[in-house]
Design a protein around this motif. Structure first.
Motif, short mmCIF file in Angstrom:
data_model
loop_
_atom_site.label_atom_id
_atom_site.label_comp_id
_atom_site.label_asym_id
_atom_site.label_seq_id
_atom_site.Cartn_x
_atom_site.Cartn_y
_atom_site.Cartn_z
N VAL A 27 0.80 -1.23 0.00
CA VAL A 27 0.00 0.00 0.00
C VAL A 27 0.83 1.28 0.00
N GLY A 28 2.10 1.20 0.36
CA GLY A 28 2.97 2.37 0.38
C GLY A 28 2.94 3.11 1.71
N ASP A 29 3.82 4.09 1.82
CA ASP A 29 4.02 4.81 3.09
C ASP A 29 2.95 5.85 3.40
N THR A 30 2.23 6.35 2.39
CA THR A 30 1.25 7.41 2.64
C THR A 30 -0.16 6.88 2.87
N PHE A 44 -8.70 2.29 2.37
CA PHE A 44 -7.71 3.23 2.85
C PHE A 44 -7.53 4.36 1.84
N VAL A 45 -6.99 5.46 2.30
CA VAL A 45 -6.68 6.58 1.42
C VAL A 45 -5.17 6.69 1.28
N ARG A 46 -4.76 7.18 0.12
CA ARG A 46 -3.34 7.37 -0.16
C ARG A 46 -3.18 8.64 -0.97
N LYS A 47 -2.25 9.48 -0.57
CA LYS A 47 -1.99 10.72 -1.30
C LYS A 47 -1.12 10.40 -2.51
N GLU A 48 -1.57 10.94 -3.67
CA GLU A 48 -0.87 10.63 -4.92
C GLU A 48 -0.76 11.85 -5.81
N GLY A 49 0.21 11.80 -6.69
CA GLY A 49 0.37 12.83 -7.71
C GLY A 49 0.97 14.12 -7.18
N ILE A 50 1.16 15.04 -8.08
CA ILE A 50 1.76 16.33 -7.76
C ILE A 50 0.91 17.09 -6.74
N LEU A 51 -0.40 17.00 -6.88
CA LEU A 51 -1.30 17.72 -5.99
C LEU A 51 -1.62 16.96 -4.71
N LYS A 52 -1.02 15.77 -4.56
CA LYS A 52 -1.24 14.94 -3.36
C LYS A 52 -2.72 14.71 -3.08
N LYS A 53 -3.47 14.38 -4.13
CA LYS A 53 -4.89 14.07 -3.97
C LYS A 53 -5.04 12.74 -3.26
N GLU A 54 -6.05 12.69 -2.36
CA GLU A 54 -6.32 11.46 -1.64
C GLU A 54 -7.21 10.55 -2.47
N ARG A 55 -6.67 9.44 -2.89
CA ARG A 55 -7.42 8.41 -3.60
C ARG A 55 -7.84 7.34 -2.60
N VAL A 56 -8.97 6.71 -2.84
CA VAL A 56 -9.47 5.66 -1.96
C VAL A 56 -9.22 4.31 -2.62
N TYR A 57 -8.65 3.40 -1.85
CA TYR A 57 -8.36 2.05 -2.34
C TYR A 57 -9.06 1.01 -1.50
N PHE A 58 -9.32 -0.13 -2.13
CA PHE A 58 -9.87 -1.30 -1.45
C PHE A 58 -8.75 -2.32 -1.36
N LEU A 59 -8.47 -2.81 -0.15
CA LEU A 59 -7.47 -3.85 0.07
C LEU A 59 -8.19 -5.13 0.44
N ASP A 60 -8.11 -6.11 -0.44
CA ASP A 60 -8.68 -7.43 -0.18
C ASP A 60 -7.63 -8.22 0.57
#
Length: 166
Positions: A27-30, A44-60
């Protein structure tokens, strides 16, 4: 009358400590945990991209896989509120209805005896209530050890760090 089941696990300590510690390799550090399903899977949410947008992921946690669930927490909350467009595998609702004869106790989720990612089946007999902390941690450790194995590789043993367990 159809039986209603709670799709989210009854936990109050999800934000204490690092619930995703055993999954950082994937899942990474963020990544920051937000929700735990009754079947032991995580949103979970993870900050991504230049703008550090929070994306939501599903972890099975049973399969050891993650997928993008939504481009924002706000959109995700709307999707969950209406359940419009929610993939069936996120909540495993049919199986959850089968195994939830009694409500989960505080701090527990349903956990597979044999992880589906390692050949276990999504059937009632393969699941039992377990501490969510134990489930998430052990599943992460096991999947990390097996992530590079070709499909069908026989597995004879695992090494688990249980010092973190309550």
């Amino acid at each position: 009358m159809e039986k209603e089941v709670d799709i989210f696990a009854p936990v109050t300590d999800l934000g204490k400590g690092d619930a995703l510690e055993a999954w950082r390799w994937l899942v990474g550090d963020t990544a920051s945990v937000r929700l735990l399903t009754s079947m032991g899977d995580i949103f979970f949410v993870r900050k991504e991209g230049i703008l550090k947008k929070e994306r939501v992921y599903f972890l099975d946690t049973g399969a050891g896989e993650m997928e993008l669930a939504s481009k924002s927490w706000k959109l995700f909350r709307e999707m969950i509120k209406t359940m419009d467009g929610v993939p069936g595998h996120w909540f495993k609702y049919s199986l959850l209805k089968e195994i939830s004869d009694e409500p989960l106790e505080q701090g527990n989720c349903y956990s597979p005896n044999i992880l589906p990612g390692l050949g276990g089946e999504y059937i009632k007999e393969n699941f039992s209530p377990v501490s969510w902390i134990v489930h998430v941690d052990m599943a992460g450790q096991i999947h990390e050890q097996c992530k590079d194995f070709p499909p069908g590789t026989p597995i004879n043993s695992f090494s688990l760090d249980v010092q973190k367990q309550p």
